[in-house]
Design a protein around this motif. Structure first.
Motif, PDB file in Angstrom:
ATOM      1  N   PRO A 130       0.813  -1.219   0.000  1.00  0.00           N
ATOM      2  CA  PRO A 130       0.000   0.000   0.000  1.00  0.00           C
ATOM      3  C   PRO A 130       0.848   1.270   0.000  1.00  0.00           C
ATOM      4  O   PRO A 130       0.518   2.247  -0.686  1.00  0.00           O
ATOM      5  CB  PRO A 130      -0.816  -0.133   1.288  1.00  0.00           C
ATOM      6  N   CYS A 131       1.956   1.259   0.746  1.00  0.00           N
ATOM      7  CA  CYS A 131       2.778   2.474   0.819  1.00  0.00           C
ATOM      8  C   CYS A 131       3.442   2.799  -0.513  1.00  0.00           C
ATOM      9  O   CYS A 131       3.719   3.969  -0.816  1.00  0.00           O
ATOM     10  CB  CYS A 131       3.834   2.369   1.923  1.00  0.00           C
ATOM     11  N   ALA A 132       3.694   1.773  -1.341  1.00  0.00           N
ATOM     12  CA  ALA A 132       4.276   2.014  -2.656  1.00  0.00           C
ATOM     13  C   ALA A 132       3.297   2.758  -3.556  1.00  0.00           C
ATOM     14  O   ALA A 132       3.703   3.480  -4.470  1.00  0.00           O
ATOM     15  CB  ALA A 132       4.685   0.695  -3.305  1.00  0.00           C
ATOM     16  N   LYS A 133       2.012   2.584  -3.260  1.00  0.00           N
ATOM     17  CA  LYS A 133       0.974   3.240  -4.063  1.00  0.00           C
ATOM     18  C   LYS A 133       0.569   4.599  -3.498  1.00  0.00           C
ATOM     19  O   LYS A 133       0.221   5.510  -4.237  1.00  0.00           O
ATOM     20  CB  LYS A 133      -0.254   2.338  -4.159  1.00  0.00           C
ATOM     21  N   THR A 134       0.630   4.730  -2.149  1.00  0.00           N
ATOM     22  CA  THR A 134       0.156   5.971  -1.523  1.00  0.00           C
ATOM     23  C   THR A 134       1.292   6.896  -1.094  1.00  0.00           C
ATOM     24  O   THR A 134       1.071   8.079  -0.877  1.00  0.00           O
ATOM     25  CB  THR A 134      -0.686   5.649  -0.274  1.00  0.00           C
ATOM     26  N   GLY A 135       2.497   6.337  -0.923  1.00  0.00           N
ATOM     27  CA  GLY A 135       3.633   7.144  -0.470  1.00  0.00           C
ATOM     28  C   GLY A 135       3.697   7.311   1.038  1.00  0.00           C
ATOM     29  O   GLY A 135       4.539   8.041   1.544  1.00  0.00           O
ATOM     30  N   ALA A 136       2.813   6.634   1.764  1.00  0.00           N
ATOM     31  CA  ALA A 136       2.797   6.736   3.224  1.00  0.00           C
ATOM     32  C   ALA A 136       2.494   5.373   3.827  1.00  0.00           C
ATOM     33  O   ALA A 136       1.851   4.525   3.200  1.00  0.00           O
ATOM     34  CB  ALA A 136       1.749   7.750   3.681  1.00  0.00           C
ATOM     35  N   CYS A 137       2.954   5.186   5.061  1.00  0.00           N
ATOM     36  CA  CYS A 137       2.740   3.915   5.754  1.00  0.00           C
ATOM     37  C   CYS A 137       1.252   3.684   6.010  1.00  0.00           C
ATOM     38  O   CYS A 137       0.540   4.571   6.481  1.00  0.00           O
ATOM     39  CB  CYS A 137       3.501   3.908   7.077  1.00  0.00           C
ATOM     40  N   MET A 138       0.808   2.462   5.694  1.00  0.00           N
ATOM     41  CA  MET A 138      -0.585   2.074   5.947  1.00  0.00           C
ATOM     42  C   MET A 138      -0.654   0.991   7.018  1.00  0.00           C
ATOM     43  O   MET A 138      -1.684   0.370   7.205  1.00  0.00           O
ATOM     44  CB  MET A 138      -1.228   1.576   4.643  1.00  0.00           C
ATOM     45  N   ASP A 139       0.475   0.750   7.692  1.00  0.00           N
ATOM     46  CA  ASP A 139       0.570  -0.277   8.727  1.00  0.00           C
ATOM     47  C   ASP A 139       0.045  -1.609   8.200  1.00  0.00           C
ATOM     48  O   ASP A 139      -0.735  -2.306   8.858  1.00  0.00           O
ATOM     49  CB  ASP A 139      -0.213   0.148   9.977  1.00  0.00           C
ATOM     50  N   CYS A 140       0.509  -1.967   7.015  1.00  0.00           N
ATOM     51  CA  CYS A 140      -0.048  -3.115   6.309  1.00  0.00           C
ATOM     52  C   CYS A 140       0.529  -4.445   6.786  1.00  0.00           C
ATOM     53  O   CYS A 140       1.537  -4.497   7.492  1.00  0.00           O
ATOM     54  CB  CYS A 140       0.202  -2.967   4.804  1.00  0.00           C
ATOM     55  N   LYS A 141      -0.118  -5.512   6.341  1.00  0.00           N
ATOM     56  CA  LYS A 141       0.374  -6.874   6.520  1.00  0.00           C
ATOM     57  C   LYS A 141       0.491  -7.532   5.147  1.00  0.00           C
ATOM     58  O   LYS A 141       0.262  -8.731   4.983  1.00  0.00           O
ATOM     59  CB  LYS A 141      -0.561  -7.663   7.428  1.00  0.00           C
ATOM     60  N   SER A 142       0.883  -6.735   4.170  1.00  0.00           N
ATOM     61  CA  SER A 142       1.049  -7.231   2.810  1.00  0.00           C
ATOM     62  C   SER A 142       2.149  -8.285   2.755  1.00  0.00           C
ATOM     63  O   SER A 142       3.152  -8.179   3.465  1.00  0.00           O
ATOM     64  CB  SER A 142       1.403  -6.060   1.884  1.00  0.00           C
ATOM     65  N   PRO A 143       2.014  -9.300   1.915  1.00  0.00           N
ATOM     66  CA  PRO A 143       3.091 -10.284   1.753  1.00  0.00           C
ATOM     67  C   PRO A 143       4.404  -9.644   1.313  1.00  0.00           C
ATOM     68  O   PRO A 143       5.478 -10.202   1.563  1.00  0.00           O
ATOM     69  CB  PRO A 143       2.546 -11.228   0.670  1.00  0.00           C
ATOM     70  N   ASP A 144       4.325  -8.482   0.676  1.00  0.00           N
ATOM     71  CA  ASP A 144       5.511  -7.786   0.197  1.00  0.00           C
ATOM     72  C   ASP A 144       6.093  -6.805   1.215  1.00  0.00           C
ATOM     73  O   ASP A 144       7.104  -6.158   0.934  1.00  0.00           O
ATOM     74  CB  ASP A 144       5.180  -6.997  -1.083  1.00  0.00           C
ATOM     75  N   THR A 145       5.477  -6.684   2.379  1.00  0.00           N
ATOM     76  CA  THR A 145       5.925  -5.648   3.316  1.00  0.00           C
ATOM     77  C   THR A 145       7.405  -5.792   3.650  1.00  0.00           C
ATOM     78  O   THR A 145       7.920  -6.904   3.806  1.00  0.00           O
ATOM     79  CB  THR A 145       5.102  -5.668   4.617  1.00  0.00           C
ATOM     80  N   ILE A 146       8.085  -4.666   3.745  1.00  0.00           N
ATOM     81  CA  ILE A 146       9.486  -4.669   4.183  1.00  0.00           C
ATOM     82  C   ILE A 146       9.596  -4.170   5.626  1.00  0.00           C
ATOM     83  O   ILE A 146      10.691  -4.035   6.159  1.00  0.00           O
ATOM     84  CB  ILE A 146      10.376  -3.819   3.251  1.00  0.00           C
ATOM     85  N   CYS A 147       8.467  -3.916   6.235  1.00  0.00           N
ATOM     86  CA  CYS A 147       8.446  -3.463   7.632  1.00  0.00           C
ATOM     87  C   CYS A 147       8.172  -4.651   8.558  1.00  0.00           C
ATOM     88  O   CYS A 147       7.176  -4.688   9.288  1.00  0.00           O
ATOM     89  CB  CYS A 147       7.398  -2.373   7.826  1.00  0.00           C
ATOM     90  N   CYS A 148       9.055  -5.634   8.508  1.00  0.00           N
ATOM     91  CA  CYS A 148       8.881  -6.857   9.295  1.00  0.00           C
ATOM     92  C   CYS A 148       9.574  -6.773  10.648  1.00  0.00           C
ATOM     93  O   CYS A 148       9.063  -7.273  11.649  1.00  0.00           O
ATOM     94  CB  CYS A 148       9.425  -8.060   8.524  1.00  0.00           C
ATOM     95  N   GLN A 149      10.752  -6.158  10.656  1.00  0.00           N
ATOM     96  CA  GLN A 149      11.547  -6.069  11.871  1.00  0.00           C
ATOM     97  C   GLN A 149      11.948  -4.611  12.105  1.00  0.00           C
ATOM     98  O   GLN A 149      12.421  -3.947  11.182  1.00  0.00           O
ATOM     99  CB  GLN A 149      12.814  -6.923  11.755  1.00  0.00           C
ATOM    100  N   PHE A 150      11.764  -4.144  13.340  1.00  0.00           N
ATOM    101  CA  PHE A 150      12.154  -2.792  13.726  1.00  0.00           C
ATOM    102  C   PHE A 150      13.304  -2.895  14.732  1.00  0.00           C
ATOM    103  O   PHE A 150      13.185  -3.620  15.720  1.00  0.00           O
ATOM    104  CB  PHE A 150      10.990  -2.049  14.374  1.00  0.00           C
ATOM    105  N   LEU A 151      14.391  -2.177  14.475  1.00  0.00           N
ATOM    106  CA  LEU A 151      15.516  -2.178  15.405  1.00  0.00           C
ATOM    107  C   LEU A 151      15.782  -0.758  15.882  1.00  0.00           C
ATOM    108  O   LEU A 151      16.056   0.139  15.077  1.00  0.00           O
ATOM    109  CB  LEU A 151      16.780  -2.734  14.727  1.00  0.00           C
ATOM    110  N   ILE A 152      15.703  -0.557  17.186  1.00  0.00           N
ATOM    111  CA  ILE A 152      16.050   0.723  17.807  1.00  0.00           C
ATOM    112  C   ILE A 152      17.342   0.507  18.583  1.00  0.00           C
ATOM    113  O   ILE A 152      17.375  -0.248  19.556  1.00  0.00           O
ATOM    114  CB  ILE A 152      14.930   1.215  18.740  1.00  0.00           C
ATOM    115  N   THR A 153      18.405   1.139  18.135  1.00  0.00           N
ATOM    116  CA  THR A 153      19.703   1.001  18.794  1.00  0.00           C
ATOM    117  C   THR A 153      19.920   2.220  19.680  1.00  0.00           C
ATOM    118  O   THR A 153      20.266   3.298  19.202  1.00  0.00           O
ATOM    119  CB  THR A 153      20.835   0.883  17.756  1.00  0.00           C
ATOM    120  N   ARG A 154      19.704   2.056  20.962  1.00  0.00           N
ATOM    121  CA  ARG A 154      19.790   3.169  21.906  1.00  0.00           C
ATOM    122  C   ARG A 154      21.078   3.145  22.720  1.00  0.00           C
ATOM    123  O   ARG A 154      21.424   4.112  23.383  1.00  0.00           O
ATOM    124  CB  ARG A 154      18.587   3.187  22.848  1.00  0.00           C
TER     125      ARG A 154
END
Length: 209
Positions: free
Chosen positions: A166-190
């Motif tokens: 969805p973000c590839a089409k809208t330009g903004a995060c849609m908090d999707c669960k698309s099979p193509d999502t690249i937002c699978c892992q979030f790393l915060i290095t503090r």
């Protein structure tokens, strides 16, 4: 670049570097891409095994080509038929090259990944991690960094890879669960448990996404 922007970046970079130091990481500041390349190569001893994730900023300053053509053992994932083997070899590398999706003014690194090979290598494995980060990625706080990672970096990368999200089409995060999502892992290095392992080269330029 406008001289006032340069002055602002010079001052902001020093604040970020102090923030990194307070988190047991180190940083340096390059006034241009050529200086950034020199600083990075100074951190990589001859003969080192070197690899990277998909850091476009690393390519933009010429670091990928310099390492491939220099006196190093470059583990080139793109040139290997067995991509999984290349990813696993990264964990035992001397140096891992990366960029980040966003960085806070007080030195927190934010990264989002699809396959998680990049964020896992940042978190653990390679003896040293060298980040190349344009000043365009510096955000005021963690909330801003997360928003940048999700609404600027992720959609742009999804478009770059030709993914059907969805973000590839809208330009903004849609908090999707698309099979193509690249937002699978979030790393915060503090904070870095290991002194000297993580070094961030800030560059007075707009790099990456």
């Amino acid at each position: 670049m406008n001289e006032n922007i340069v002055k602002r970046n010079d001052l902001l970079a020093q604040k970020v570097i102090k923030g990194l130091q307070s988190r047991n990481m180190s940083g340096s500041y390059a006034r241009d891409r050529q200086e950034a390349l020199k600083l990075a190569l100074d951190l990589i001893p001859d003969g080192s095994s070197v690899t990277m994730g998909g850091g476009y900023s690393v390519e933009e300053i010429g670091l990928k080509d310099a390492v491939k053509n220099g006196n190093y053992h470059f583990i080139d994932r793109d040139a290997m038929e067995d991509k999984r083997a290349a990813m696993l070899m990264a964990y035992d590398a001397d140096v891992f090259l990366a960029s980040c999706n966003a960085l806070t003014e007080d030195g927190i690194l934010v990264n989002i990944d699809g396959n998680a090979n990049r964020v896992s290598a940042i978190a653990q494995g390679p003896k040293k991690v060298v980040f190349i980060v344009g000043m365009n990625k510096v955000c005021s706080d963690l909330d801003g960094a997360m928003k940048r990672a999700r609404n600027v970096a992720a959609p742009t990368n999804a478009q770059r890879f030709g993914l059907s999200t969805p973000c590839a089409k809208t330009g903004a995060c849609m908090d999707c669960k698309s099979p193509d999502t690249i937002c699978c892992q979030f790393l915060i290095t503090r904070f870095s448990r290991h002194t000297g392992r993580i070094h961030v080269i800030l560059v007075n330029d707009n790099l990456g996404f």
